[in-house]
Design a protein around this motif. Sequence first.
Motif: not given
Length: 160
Positions: A75-81
């Motif tokens: 997910s985008r959230d995982a990549h951002t983190l």
Amino acid sequence: MRRQRPNDVLASISQNMIIPAMTKGSLRFFFDCGAGGCLWAGDEATRSTLGSGPLDAAVYDLQGRVTEPPRISLSRDAHTLISRLDQEYTSYLNPFYQPDPSLWTQAKCDRFNDDVDQLLALLRAELGAEFVIADEQNRHTEDPSLAEFLVANPNQKPMR
């Protein structure tokens, strides 16, 4: 205890059927300074399928274009983190002389460790049906010699 007989239905099913093994891929979770990701193949079968290097990181050319997308979809959230923690992790080593103590204070270590735990939980939620993820990320604590080091090196500042 029930004894199975040759004509027992369960015995005939187990003798006459091949039940396919449900296998998951194996991933290792850890940051390596500047690698761009945190998920690595954990066994030969996963490595032969997905390759080596951080599987959650894209490969870029010299102009900054993606030449190879991440081999694991997140997910985008995982990549951002992941991106934030990967950049943050590069500052763990002392920037002036790497063998010197890390400048991370305990508060900084605690925040990083908490974020790592949050990321690992997110990755396991997103990938748990396909992969077993082994947590190999060291959790950090303030170097016991940091205070003494800072007194002797007033030009270096702690990271809080």
